[in-house]
Design a protein around this motif. Structure first.
Motif, PDB file in Angstrom:
ATOM      1  N   PRO A  83      16.556  17.770  75.975  1.00  0.00           N
ATOM      2  CA  PRO A  83      15.446  18.194  75.124  1.00  0.00           C
ATOM      3  C   PRO A  83      15.556  19.641  74.644  1.00  0.00           C
ATOM      4  N   MET A  84      16.488  20.410  75.201  1.00  0.00           N
ATOM      5  CA  MET A  84      16.618  21.811  74.807  1.00  0.00           C
ATOM      6  C   MET A  84      17.789  22.057  73.850  1.00  0.00           C
ATOM      7  N   VAL A  85      18.352  20.990  73.286  1.00  0.00           N
ATOM      8  CA  VAL A  85      19.437  21.141  72.323  1.00  0.00           C
ATOM      9  C   VAL A  85      18.906  21.906  71.104  1.00  0.00           C
ATOM     10  N   PHE A 121      25.969  29.005  58.358  1.00  0.00           N
ATOM     11  CA  PHE A 121      26.703  29.763  59.374  1.00  0.00           C
ATOM     12  C   PHE A 121      25.760  30.701  60.130  1.00  0.00           C
ATOM     13  N   ALA A 122      24.856  31.349  59.416  1.00  0.00           N
ATOM     14  CA  ALA A 122      23.891  32.254  60.059  1.00  0.00           C
ATOM     15  C   ALA A 122      23.004  31.496  61.041  1.00  0.00           C
ATOM     16  N   LYS A 123      22.551  30.308  60.665  1.00  0.00           N
ATOM     17  CA  LYS A 123      21.696  29.519  61.561  1.00  0.00           C
ATOM     18  C   LYS A 123      22.476  29.058  62.795  1.00  0.00           C
ATOM     19  N   LEU A 124      23.715  28.615  62.581  1.00  0.00           N
ATOM     20  CA  LEU A 124      24.551  28.190  63.710  1.00  0.00           C
ATOM     21  C   LEU A 124      24.782  29.335  64.686  1.00  0.00           C
ATOM     22  N   THR A 125      25.192  30.478  64.163  1.00  0.00           N
ATOM     23  CA  THR A 125      25.482  31.607  65.057  1.00  0.00           C
ATOM     24  C   THR A 125      24.210  32.134  65.715  1.00  0.00           C
ATOM     25  N   SER A 126      23.081  31.994  65.037  1.00  0.00           N
ATOM     26  CA  SER A 126      21.812  32.423  65.628  1.00  0.00           C
ATOM     27  C   SER A 126      21.465  31.594  66.861  1.00  0.00           C
ATOM     28  N   VAL A 127      21.596  30.270  66.766  1.00  0.00           N
ATOM     29  CA  VAL A 127      21.239  29.436  67.915  1.00  0.00           C
ATOM     30  C   VAL A 127      22.249  29.580  69.050  1.00  0.00           C
ATOM     31  N   PRO A 133      14.166  31.438  74.652  1.00  0.00           N
ATOM     32  CA  PRO A 133      13.702  30.673  75.821  1.00  0.00           C
ATOM     33  C   PRO A 133      12.797  29.535  75.385  1.00  0.00           C
ATOM     34  N   PHE A 134      12.731  28.500  76.211  1.00  0.00           N
ATOM     35  CA  PHE A 134      11.881  27.350  75.900  1.00  0.00           C
ATOM     36  C   PHE A 134      10.529  27.500  76.575  1.00  0.00           C
ATOM     37  N   ILE A 135       9.529  26.978  75.898  1.00  0.00           N
ATOM     38  CA  ILE A 135       8.138  27.043  76.348  1.00  0.00           C
ATOM     39  C   ILE A 135       7.638  25.615  76.520  1.00  0.00           C
ATOM     40  N   PHE A 141       6.411  21.734  73.363  1.00  0.00           N
ATOM     41  CA  PHE A 141       7.642  21.965  74.099  1.00  0.00           C
ATOM     42  C   PHE A 141       8.729  22.286  73.085  1.00  0.00           C
ATOM     43  N   GLY A 142       9.331  23.425  73.244  1.00  0.00           N
ATOM     44  CA  GLY A 142      10.401  23.822  72.334  1.00  0.00           C
ATOM     45  C   GLY A 142      10.712  25.294  72.494  1.00  0.00           C
ATOM     46  N   PRO A 143      11.544  25.807  71.590  1.00  0.00           N
ATOM     47  CA  PRO A 143      11.899  27.218  71.673  1.00  0.00           C
ATOM     48  C   PRO A 143      10.689  28.104  71.437  1.00  0.00           C
ATOM     49  N   ASP A 144      10.688  29.246  72.092  1.00  0.00           N
ATOM     50  CA  ASP A 144       9.611  30.215  71.914  1.00  0.00           C
ATOM     51  C   ASP A 144       9.460  30.491  70.432  1.00  0.00           C
TER      52      ASP A 144
END
Length: 187
Positions: A83-85, A121-127, A133-135, A141-144
């Motif tokens: 679930p945190m992919v 590319f910017a989005k890929l390198t960002s993640v 962190p996940f909340i 439920f998902g990324p902060d």
């Protein structure tokens, strides 16, 4: 500095075959070799359950099960293996309300169509380089969802809310002043 993305496993979910081709071509251009594709979000979820996927790129608007439903399934489904992919959503519709709905569903990044190699590319390198962190709470439920940098997280001054500004103004009127960053009163 070159970034090696060759070992990533990326799943693209889009019901438009032309968009699948564009994204596949971009990802190959970044050196990514393990690319899974699906035109059907339900089939894509089967892929998520069957293989270890590092990043998902999904369209917002699809027939039957849309991108938001797919994201919610990945984030909160009882049989979701990861679930945190990180999930990057792409959409031609980038109104604030849609971006907020995507964020609230648990999307990690949002990319507007027409996509460019630079944006993807910017989005890929960002993640990869700056994972959030996940909340988990009753309704999310998902990324902060906050994007504050470390400087803001360490902020120790007066608050940012309107009520805090009112309290600071009242303190000034009372002659109490506001302490500056060295601890001295700035009144």
């Amino acid at each position: 500095m070159a970034v090696d993305l060759s070992r990533l496993k990326i799943l693209i979910v889009d019901d438009n075959s032309y968009m699948l081709t564009i994204l596949r071509t971009l990802l190959h251009g970044f050196g990514i070799k393990n690319i899974f594709e699906s035109r059907d979000p339900a089939e894509a979820f089967d892929t998520v359950r069957a293989d270890v996927i590092d990043i998902i790129i999904t369209d917002y608007q699809m027939d039957i099960l849309d991108g938001l439903d797919f994201v919610r399934l990945v984030r909160t489904g009882d049989d979701s293996p990861n679930p945190m992919v990180p999930i990057i959503m792409i959409s031609a519709y980038s109104e604030r309300s849609r971006v907020q709905k995507a964020r609230d569903a648990g999307v990690t990044e949002f990319c507007c169509k027409p996509v460019t190699a630079r944006d993807v590319f910017a989005k890929l390198t960002s993640v990869i380089n700056a994972p959030r962190p996940f909340i988990r709470n009753k309704s999310y439920f998902g990324p902060d969802r906050r994007r504050a940098g470390a400087e803001q997280a360490m902020y120790r001054g007066p608050g940012r809310r309107a009520s805090d500004a009112a309290e600071a103004a009242a303190a000034d009127e009372a002659g109490e002043g506001v302490a500056d960053k060295d601890g001295a009163n700035a009144a």
